[in-house]
Design a protein around this motif. Sequence first.
Motif, short mmCIF file in Angstrom:
data_model
loop_
_atom_site.label_atom_id
_atom_site.label_comp_id
_atom_site.label_asym_id
_atom_site.label_seq_id
_atom_site.Cartn_x
_atom_site.Cartn_y
_atom_site.Cartn_z
N THR A 293 0.84 -1.18 0.00
CA THR A 293 0.00 0.00 0.00
C THR A 293 0.88 1.24 0.00
OG1 THR A 293 -1.72 -1.15 1.16
CG2 THR A 293 -1.82 1.23 1.24
N GLN A 294 0.59 2.17 -0.87
CA GLN A 294 1.31 3.44 -0.94
C GLN A 294 0.29 4.56 -0.91
OE1 GLN A 294 3.34 3.13 -4.67
NE2 GLN A 294 5.07 2.05 -3.80
N THR B 55 -8.75 -0.06 2.72
CA THR B 55 -8.60 0.59 1.42
C THR B 55 -7.12 0.56 1.06
OG1 THR B 55 -10.44 2.06 1.96
CG2 THR B 55 -9.05 2.71 0.12
N HIS B 56 -6.82 0.16 -0.17
CA HIS B 56 -5.42 0.01 -0.58
C HIS B 56 -5.21 0.70 -1.91
CE1 HIS B 56 -4.74 -3.07 2.49
NE2 HIS B 56 -5.97 -3.45 2.22
N ARG C 8 -2.10 1.04 -4.96
CA ARG C 8 -0.81 0.57 -5.43
C ARG C 8 -0.53 1.21 -6.78
NH1 ARG C 8 1.52 -3.65 -8.49
NH2 ARG C 8 3.55 -4.21 -7.66
N TYR D 250 -3.53 -6.05 -11.98
CA TYR D 250 -3.32 -6.65 -10.67
C TYR D 250 -2.87 -8.08 -10.83
CZ TYR D 250 -7.62 -9.48 -10.57
OH TYR D 250 -8.59 -10.40 -10.82
N PRO E 255 -3.71 -7.55 -1.20
CA PRO E 255 -3.63 -7.69 0.25
C PRO E 255 -4.32 -8.98 0.70
CG PRO E 255 -5.03 -5.85 -0.36
CD PRO E 255 -4.46 -6.40 -1.62
N SER F 185 -15.82 -5.78 -2.43
CA SER F 185 -14.77 -4.78 -2.62
C SER F 185 -14.70 -4.43 -4.10
CB SER F 185 -13.41 -5.34 -2.19
OG SER F 185 -13.37 -5.58 -0.81
#
Length: 129
Positions: free
Chosen positions: A2-3, A15-16, A18, A34, A40, A70
């Motif tokens: 995660t960034q 919430t992620h 990338r 992906y 995750p 999601s």
Amino acid sequence: LTQALPGMSLLFPGTHLRFLAKHDDERGWLMEMYRSDELPSGEFKLPEMGYISMTKPKVTRGPHEHLTQSDLFVFLGPSSFEVSLWDNRSDYPTYKQRQVFTTVPEHPFWLIVPPGVVHSYTNVGDEPG
């Protein structure tokens, strides 16, 4: 992996985000949206479906939320988008908090939005995206 976007605080729990790498060669370019081994683990359910959409300038999609699913969105341009998230999960410390950020085509990324987080995005650029 995660960034956070530059200048942005951490995203809501579950919430992620990338950033994606674009690989260019003489044939064109390739970008992995992906990989299952990079998602995750634990809290994220694999997508039930995938689709591609184009949004015209100044058009908003959403807001909406899901109770059990999601969403995984990919923002790769060529336009910029304003993304709005607000946490509607009463059992989370971020309940009723809102986050808004703007994407830029130079930094494509995917965003996983968990169940209970309301989300929308608006094309704020001058071209379809």
